[in-house]
Motif scaffolding. Structure first.
Motif, short mmCIF file in Angstrom:
data_model
loop_
_atom_site.label_atom_id
_atom_site.label_comp_id
_atom_site.label_asym_id
_atom_site.label_seq_id
_atom_site.Cartn_x
_atom_site.Cartn_y
_atom_site.Cartn_z
N SER A 127 43.73 53.72 39.39
CA SER A 127 43.95 52.65 39.22
C SER A 127 42.65 51.58 39.80
O SER A 127 42.46 50.17 40.25
CB SER A 127 44.26 52.05 39.54
OG SER A 127 45.15 52.39 40.53
N ASN A 387 51.83 53.72 42.62
CA ASN A 387 52.07 53.14 41.04
C ASN A 387 51.14 54.50 40.47
O ASN A 387 50.23 53.75 40.63
CB ASN A 387 51.78 51.49 42.18
CG ASN A 387 51.77 50.70 40.59
OD1 ASN A 387 52.74 50.88 39.84
ND2 ASN A 387 50.92 50.00 40.21
N PHE A 390 49.87 51.81 36.86
CA PHE A 390 49.36 51.05 36.50
C PHE A 390 48.71 50.14 35.62
O PHE A 390 48.36 49.76 34.93
CB PHE A 390 48.20 51.09 38.20
CG PHE A 390 47.83 50.41 38.40
CD1 PHE A 390 47.79 48.85 39.10
CD2 PHE A 390 45.95 49.58 37.45
CE1 PHE A 390 46.94 47.12 39.18
CE2 PHE A 390 45.12 48.57 37.78
CZ PHE A 390 45.84 47.22 38.37
N SER A 421 48.37 46.72 31.36
CA SER A 421 48.31 47.20 33.13
C SER A 421 48.85 46.34 33.57
O SER A 421 49.58 45.43 33.23
CB SER A 421 46.21 46.75 33.43
OG SER A 421 46.47 45.66 33.01
N ASP A 422 48.58 46.45 35.07
CA ASP A 422 49.78 45.42 36.37
C ASP A 422 48.99 44.41 36.28
O ASP A 422 47.43 44.63 36.45
CB ASP A 422 50.20 46.13 37.76
CG ASP A 422 50.90 47.23 37.14
OD1 ASP A 422 51.56 46.92 36.19
OD2 ASP A 422 51.78 47.79 38.55
N SER A 423 49.31 43.24 36.41
CA SER A 423 48.35 42.08 36.37
C SER A 423 48.92 40.76 37.12
O SER A 423 51.17 40.87 37.03
CB SER A 423 48.02 41.77 34.93
OG SER A 423 46.56 40.32 35.20
N TYR A 424 48.70 39.65 36.69
CA TYR A 424 49.57 38.18 37.70
C TYR A 424 49.01 37.20 36.14
O TYR A 424 48.40 37.55 35.97
CB TYR A 424 49.17 37.62 38.66
CG TYR A 424 48.79 39.05 39.65
CD1 TYR A 424 50.29 38.67 40.80
CD2 TYR A 424 47.93 39.85 40.01
CE1 TYR A 424 50.57 40.02 42.08
CE2 TYR A 424 48.00 40.61 41.15
CZ TYR A 424 49.45 40.91 41.79
OH TYR A 424 49.05 41.15 42.89
N PRO A 432 53.35 38.53 39.05
CA PRO A 432 53.05 39.11 38.52
C PRO A 432 53.57 40.08 37.07
O PRO A 432 54.48 39.14 37.03
CB PRO A 432 53.79 41.08 39.61
CG PRO A 432 54.74 40.06 40.07
CD PRO A 432 54.71 38.55 40.35
N THR A 433 52.89 40.26 36.14
CA THR A 433 52.86 40.65 34.85
C THR A 433 53.00 41.99 34.66
O THR A 433 51.77 42.80 35.32
CB THR A 433 53.06 39.33 34.24
OG1 THR A 433 53.25 39.30 32.98
CG2 THR A 433 51.00 39.52 34.19
N ARG A 434 52.78 41.80 32.85
CA ARG A 434 52.59 43.20 32.50
C ARG A 434 51.01 42.95 31.51
O ARG A 434 51.86 41.93 30.84
CB ARG A 434 53.47 44.30 31.83
CG ARG A 434 53.06 45.36 31.58
CD ARG A 434 52.48 46.38 32.94
NE ARG A 434 52.79 47.76 32.42
CZ ARG A 434 51.82 49.15 33.11
NH1 ARG A 434 51.53 48.50 33.99
NH2 ARG A 434 51.66 49.80 32.36
#
Length: 467
Positions: A127, A387, A390, A421-424, A432-434
């Protein structure tokens, strides 16, 4: 690291002690047997039909038989093979094999094409977004065939914007001959280069095949501090099924250390200039190709260390119509990057990368005259050991190769991607969001064989690029 080196040397010594006869395995064929036509668009991995030919070039691809390949100079790495392939340029800044060597397909760098082993991706793991292919982790010892696809027309390879390199490994032999075929090699070269390798392949009672390889390579390099030290152990164990199919378990371990060439400038007092080595000035270093490690200074630790452990399970089954193929795989890699700076400080960067995935393909379905359909999909998670998802990537595809006339073929189809992906949340890094993206990527290519020496083609494609 030292323990692994000793173990490899011991195994190679035992190999020599027992004096397994050195033979070159060549697939024998009946002169009356119908010759296979190599159509890369219709297959991914199967017994290659090059037989005793070293290289075959088609309008779509170049296929290289590693056992028969010969060139001036040594052939120890995948880059040595690729340097002779049509449409590929290999750029190197020294004699030391390096993770940042530039391999270009029609001028496109490693961020634009993909690298596969037996059809599974081996670039862009984890990642952390390190887009370059670490060629030092791809030893040639267990590679049987190298396929190079030029352009993005083939739908069999995901994210292949500028093309693809597919490395097909040795799977052993279906034979009842008990004695294995093997070889032991030792090479020495300039600047302290030396390599020791041993390999063996064979089969048991027409039911099990195996292929094993181990090697150690090291050298001092031409530039100051640019030494290298690599060990690898590779193995394949194949179970041949009564249905003419096979299941192959593969394991690959690579442990490599590459020293960064340090600044060696008589006008730079921080470099502790050594006249025994070529001059390297900080102002002349291409930091895009070499990252910040290109401006290392003597006096500290300057090197790249990487360990890769790769496992895979490949199932192949011919059917009355077409071929079924499935694979699961997992890779864990650890890499350290060390640098001593001009001001006397030290920098380091440690990463762990984890990838696991699965794929299913139904290939070469000839249910309509002159049409060869392939369809399939794959899923993989990429991240770290803590994780693992990710990134999550799902891809589906369908492709048709239509032989319009004996000299004209149309390859067309589409891929569908879902990338997570993991994100904001935008503007709020505390939330945090997806992140989810979906794309359709249609492709088409028309080929026309004018005569035996000239082929014409036109292609159009759309491809998705991972971050």
């Amino acid at each position: 690291m030292k323990f692994i080196r000793f173990g490899l040397a011991g195994w190679i010594g035992l190999f020599l002690l027992f004096s397994i006869p050195t033979t070159v395995f060549a697939q024998e064929t009946d002169s009356g047997e119908e010759e296979k036509v190599y159509r890369l668009d219709k297959v991914i991995v199967r017994d290659h039909p090059l037989k005793e030919e070293s290289m075959v070039v088609t309008p779509q691809a170049t296929i290289i038989n590693v056992d028969e390949f010969k060139k001036a100079g040594k052939v120890e790495t995948v880059q040595d093979i690729l340097s002779e392939a049509l449409g590929i340029s290999v750029l190197s800044s020294s004699v030391t094999p390096a993770q940042n060597e530039g391999v270009y397909i029609r001028g496109m760098d490693q961020s634009r094409y993909q690298v596969f082993m037996d059809g599974r991706p081996i670039r862009l793991h984890g990642s952390h977004g390190y887009f370059k292919m670490d060629w030092t982790t791809l030893p040639l010892d267990i590679i049987e065939t190298v396929e190079v696809v030029r352009g993005s027309h083939s739908l069999l390879f995901p994210f292949a914007m500028g093309g693809a390199v597919n490395l097909i490994t040795r799977k052993g032999e279906k034979t009842d001959e008990a004695r294995p075929h093997g070889s032991v090699q030792t090479n020495f070269g300039a600047y302290g280069a030396q390599s020791y390798s041993a390999s063996a392949s064979g089969g048991i009672d027409n039911a099990i095949g195996y292929s094993l390889a181990a090697a150690h390579r090291e050298g001092d390099g031409y530039l100051r501090g640019n030494d290298y030290d690599t060990d690898n152990v590779n193995g394949r164990l194949t179970l041949y099924l009564p249905t003419e199919g096979s299941i192959t378990y593969g394991v690959d371990h690579v442990d490599t250390i590459t020293g960064y060439a340090v600044i060696n400038d008589p006008d730079d007092p921080n470099s502790n200039y050594d006249p025994d080595y070529p001059v390297v000035r900080a102002s002349e270093v291409d930091t895009f190709s070499h990252d910040y490690e290109g401006t290392c200074y003597d006096g500290g630790k300057n090197q790249w260390e990487k360990t890769v452990n790769d496992q895979s399970l490949l199932f192949e089954q011919p059917l009355p119509v077409g071929e079924l193929r499935s694979q699961i795989y997992k890779q864990l890699s650890k890499r350290d990057r060390y640098r001593h700076n001009a001001n006397g400080s030290d920098s380091s960067n440690y990463k762990e990368e984890y990838t696991h995935g699965a794929s299913l393909d139904y290939l070469n379905i000839n249910v309509l005259d002159s049409h060869y359909f392939s369809l399939g999909g794959d899923y993989r998670d990429q991240g770290t050991p803590n994780n693992k998802d990710f990134y999550s990537i799902t891809a589906l595809y369908v492709q048709d190769v239509w032989d319009i006339t004996p000299d004209t073929a149309l390859t067309f189809g589409t891929r569908w991607y879902q990338f997570e992906s993991d994100s904001y949340e935008f503007g709020n890094t505390s939330q945090p969001t997806r992140r989810v993206e979906r794309e359709w990527c249609p492709k088409a290519r028309l080929d026309y064989n004018w005569d035996d020496s000239l082929s014409l083609y036109a292609s159009v494609s759309r491809e998705m690029r991972m971050p």
